[in-house]
Scaffold this motif. Structure first.
Motif, PDB file in Angstrom:
ATOM      1  N   MET A   1      13.234   4.167  -6.484  1.00 48.04           N
ATOM      2  CA  MET A   1      12.539   2.927  -6.172  1.00 48.04           C
ATOM      3  C   MET A   1      12.717   1.964  -7.346  1.00 48.04           C
ATOM      4  SD  MET A   1      10.144   3.059  -3.470  1.00 48.04           S
ATOM      5  CE  MET A   1      10.158   4.276  -2.178  1.00 48.04           C
ATOM      6  N   ASN A   2      12.681   0.702  -7.031  1.00 49.78           N
ATOM      7  CA  ASN A   2      12.884  -0.267  -8.102  1.00 49.78           C
ATOM      8  C   ASN A   2      11.589  -0.514  -8.880  1.00 49.78           C
ATOM      9  OD1 ASN A   2      11.354  -2.455  -6.993  1.00 49.78           O
ATOM     10  ND2 ASN A   2      13.043  -2.936  -5.628  1.00 49.78           N
ATOM     11  N   LYS A   3      11.741  -0.989 -10.075  1.00 50.35           N
ATOM     12  CA  LYS A   3      10.607  -1.197 -10.989  1.00 50.35           C
ATOM     13  C   LYS A   3       9.634  -2.242 -10.461  1.00 50.35           C
ATOM     14  CE  LYS A   3      11.646   1.743 -14.160  1.00 50.35           C
ATOM     15  NZ  LYS A   3      10.836   2.928 -14.323  1.00 50.35           N
ATOM     16  N   ALA A   4      10.133  -3.271  -9.776  1.00 50.78           N
ATOM     17  CA  ALA A   4       9.255  -4.310  -9.240  1.00 50.78           C
ATOM     18  C   ALA A   4       8.310  -3.722  -8.185  1.00 50.78           C
ATOM     19  CB  ALA A   4      10.077  -5.455  -8.653  1.00 50.78           C
ATOM     20  N   LEU A   5       8.845  -2.843  -7.332  1.00 49.75           N
ATOM     21  CA  LEU A   5       8.032  -2.199  -6.314  1.00 49.75           C
ATOM     22  C   LEU A   5       6.971  -1.310  -6.960  1.00 49.75           C
ATOM     23  CD1 LEU A   5       7.713  -1.850  -3.229  1.00 49.75           C
ATOM     24  CD2 LEU A   5       9.209   0.128  -3.406  1.00 49.75           C
ATOM     25  N   GLU A   6       7.365  -0.578  -7.983  1.00 45.80           N
ATOM     26  CA  GLU A   6       6.417   0.274  -8.710  1.00 45.80           C
ATOM     27  C   GLU A   6       5.311  -0.562  -9.342  1.00 45.80           C
ATOM     28  OE1 GLU A   6       8.211   2.953 -11.510  1.00 45.80           O
ATOM     29  OE2 GLU A   6       9.683   3.642 -10.045  1.00 45.80           O
ATOM     30  N   LYS A   7       5.674  -1.659  -9.961  1.00 46.98           N
ATOM     31  CA  LYS A   7       4.691  -2.530 -10.611  1.00 46.98           C
ATOM     32  C   LYS A   7       3.737  -3.138  -9.580  1.00 46.98           C
ATOM     33  CE  LYS A   7       2.919  -4.679 -14.101  1.00 46.98           C
ATOM     34  NZ  LYS A   7       1.914  -3.967 -14.864  1.00 46.98           N
ATOM     35  N   ASP A   8       4.276  -3.578  -8.446  1.00 50.56           N
ATOM     36  CA  ASP A   8       3.439  -4.125  -7.380  1.00 50.56           C
ATOM     37  C   ASP A   8       2.445  -3.075  -6.879  1.00 50.56           C
ATOM     38  OD1 ASP A   8       4.771  -6.549  -7.522  1.00 50.56           O
ATOM     39  OD2 ASP A   8       5.987  -6.189  -5.720  1.00 50.56           O
ATOM     40  N   PHE A   9       2.923  -1.830  -6.737  1.00 45.96           N
ATOM     41  CA  PHE A   9       2.059  -0.754  -6.265  1.00 45.96           C
ATOM     42  C   PHE A   9       0.960  -0.456  -7.279  1.00 45.96           C
ATOM     43  CE2 PHE A   9       0.932   3.733  -5.757  1.00 45.96           C
ATOM     44  CZ  PHE A   9       0.484   3.712  -4.438  1.00 45.96           C
ATOM     45  N   GLU A  10       1.317  -0.382  -8.547  1.00 43.96           N
ATOM     46  CA  GLU A  10       0.324  -0.131  -9.589  1.00 43.96           C
ATOM     47  C   GLU A  10      -0.750  -1.211  -9.584  1.00 43.96           C
ATOM     48  OE1 GLU A  10       2.239   0.409 -13.377  1.00 43.96           O
ATOM     49  OE2 GLU A  10       3.417   2.090 -12.646  1.00 43.96           O
ATOM     50  N   THR A  11      -0.341  -2.458  -9.438  1.00 39.65           N
ATOM     51  CA  THR A  11      -1.296  -3.571  -9.389  1.00 39.65           C
ATOM     52  C   THR A  11      -2.185  -3.451  -8.158  1.00 39.65           C
ATOM     53  OG1 THR A  11       0.255  -4.995 -10.567  1.00 39.65           O
ATOM     54  CG2 THR A  11      -1.498  -6.092  -9.333  1.00 39.65           C
ATOM     55  N   LEU A  12      -1.585  -3.103  -7.036  1.00 39.66           N
ATOM     56  CA  LEU A  12      -2.336  -2.924  -5.798  1.00 39.66           C
ATOM     57  C   LEU A  12      -3.416  -1.860  -5.973  1.00 39.66           C
ATOM     58  CD1 LEU A  12      -2.450  -3.556  -2.654  1.00 39.66           C
ATOM     59  CD2 LEU A  12      -1.064  -1.503  -2.421  1.00 39.66           C
ATOM     60  N   ILE A  13      -3.067  -0.748  -6.555  1.00 45.09           N
ATOM     61  CA  ILE A  13      -4.033   0.341  -6.771  1.00 45.09           C
ATOM     62  C   ILE A  13      -5.122  -0.105  -7.742  1.00 45.09           C
ATOM     63  CG2 ILE A  13      -4.354   2.685  -7.688  1.00 45.09           C
ATOM     64  CD1 ILE A  13      -3.034   2.543  -4.883  1.00 45.09           C
ATOM     65  N   GLN A  14      -4.745  -0.743  -8.830  1.00 42.93           N
ATOM     66  CA  GLN A  14      -5.733  -1.212  -9.802  1.00 42.93           C
ATOM     67  C   GLN A  14      -6.703  -2.204  -9.176  1.00 42.93           C
ATOM     68  OE1 GLN A  14      -3.259  -2.657 -12.957  1.00 42.93           O
ATOM     69  NE2 GLN A  14      -2.862  -0.615 -13.782  1.00 42.93           N
ATOM     70  N   ASN A  15      -6.199  -3.091  -8.322  1.00 41.35           N
ATOM     71  CA  ASN A  15      -7.050  -4.106  -7.703  1.00 41.35           C
ATOM     72  C   ASN A  15      -7.921  -3.549  -6.582  1.00 41.35           C
ATOM     73  OD1 ASN A  15      -5.964  -6.051  -9.397  1.00 41.35           O
ATOM     74  ND2 ASN A  15      -4.513  -6.793  -7.882  1.00 41.35           N
ATOM     75  N   ASN A  16      -7.561  -2.393  -6.055  1.00 38.90           N
ATOM     76  CA  ASN A  16      -8.280  -1.830  -4.911  1.00 38.90           C
ATOM     77  C   ASN A  16      -8.796  -0.422  -5.153  1.00 38.90           C
ATOM     78  OD1 ASN A  16      -7.873  -3.889  -2.597  1.00 38.90           O
ATOM     79  ND2 ASN A  16      -5.864  -3.708  -3.545  1.00 38.90           N
ATOM     80  N   GLU A  17      -8.861   0.009  -6.405  1.00 40.08           N
ATOM     81  CA  GLU A  17      -9.275   1.378  -6.678  1.00 40.08           C
ATOM     82  C   GLU A  17     -10.694   1.658  -6.199  1.00 40.08           C
ATOM     83  OE1 GLU A  17     -10.619   2.219 -11.021  1.00 40.08           O
ATOM     84  OE2 GLU A  17      -9.004   0.758 -11.133  1.00 40.08           O
ATOM     85  N   PHE A  18     -11.576   0.651  -6.243  1.00 39.01           N
ATOM     86  CA  PHE A  18     -12.955   0.872  -5.811  1.00 39.01           C
ATOM     87  C   PHE A  18     -13.004   1.217  -4.319  1.00 39.01           C
ATOM     88  CE2 PHE A  18     -17.441  -0.494  -5.156  1.00 39.01           C
ATOM     89  CZ  PHE A  18     -18.007   0.436  -6.008  1.00 39.01           C
ATOM     90  N   LEU A  19     -12.136   0.616  -3.531  1.00 36.41           N
ATOM     91  CA  LEU A  19     -12.032   0.917  -2.103  1.00 36.41           C
ATOM     92  C   LEU A  19     -11.724   2.404  -1.915  1.00 36.41           C
ATOM     93  CD1 LEU A  19      -9.947  -1.100   0.463  1.00 36.41           C
ATOM     94  CD2 LEU A  19      -9.515   1.320   0.149  1.00 36.41           C
ATOM     95  N   ILE A  20     -10.767   2.904  -2.666  1.00 35.76           N
ATOM     96  CA  ILE A  20     -10.380   4.312  -2.554  1.00 35.76           C
ATOM     97  C   ILE A  20     -11.523   5.213  -3.017  1.00 35.76           C
ATOM     98  CG2 ILE A  20      -8.715   6.081  -3.290  1.00 35.76           C
ATOM     99  CD1 ILE A  20      -6.716   3.742  -3.743  1.00 35.76           C
ATOM    100  N   TRP A  21     -12.187   4.833  -4.125  1.00 38.22           N
ATOM    101  CA  TRP A  21     -13.295   5.650  -4.627  1.00 38.22           C
ATOM    102  C   TRP A  21     -14.432   5.719  -3.617  1.00 38.22           C
ATOM    103  CZ3 TRP A  21     -12.485   9.238  -7.775  1.00 38.22           C
ATOM    104  CH2 TRP A  21     -11.658   9.100  -8.881  1.00 38.22           C
TER     105      TRP A  21
END
Length: 164
Positions: free
Chosen positions: A1-21
């Motif tokens: 996978m490309n680095k941009a996709l990984e970075k976007d995913f990491e940001t997505l998780i960081q911004n929505n981690e409370f939803l998952i918790w």
């Protein structure tokens, strides 16, 4: 996978981690179990992220995946979640630490919710998140009429459970 996709995913998780918790808290009582479920949800989100086309809200997609994983894990084995780490999971996506102190304030409500079945838990969690019945229908695949009936029954059930 490309680095941009990984970075976007990491940001997505960081911004929505409370939803998952929140999903983890509703479906697992112990902190270690919640952490394990969080990891499994992140893995499944990562696996399906390249296929997310944006046809629904990101939160709708994340709730759908998280609730499915939580319920599927309960159905497979009551006390164990299968763990499989995919190749190329972004290194920091699952390394979020959880602060358990806030949960203690909500313990009474969560204890009552824990007595509900899997679908009822999902409905009440989404209701407490102020999700509309449209959004709940998209996430759970249950039509709005049935959701409204179920929600009234859940409220009555919780009142009976919480009653002193």
């Amino acid at each position: 996978m490309n680095k941009a996709l990984e970075k976007d995913f990491e940001t997505l998780i960081q911004n929505n981690e409370f939803l998952i918790w929140k999903v983890c808290r509703v479906y697992k009582k112990e902190l270690q179990d919640r952490q394990d479920l969080f990891q499994e949800i992140v893995i499944q989100l990562w696996k399906s992220y390249p296929g997310f086309k944006g046809q629904s809200k990101v939160s709708t997609w994340m709730y759908r995946v998280a609730i499915y994983i939580a319920i599927a894990g309960l159905r497979k084995q009551k006390n164990f979640i299968q763990f499989s780490e995919p190749d190329n999971l972004p290194s920091t996506a699952g390394d979020v630490q959880y602060d358990d102190t806030k949960d203690k304030q909500l313990g009474h409500l969560y204890n009552a919710i824990a007595q509900l079945n899997e679908v009822e838990k999902a409905i009440i969690m989404l209701y407490l998140e102020d999700k509309s019945y449209n959004e709940m229908e998209d996430i759970l695949g249950i039509n709005q009429g049935n959701l409204r009936v179920k929600m009234n029954r859940i409220k009555d059930k919780l009142k009976q459970i919480i009653k002193p």
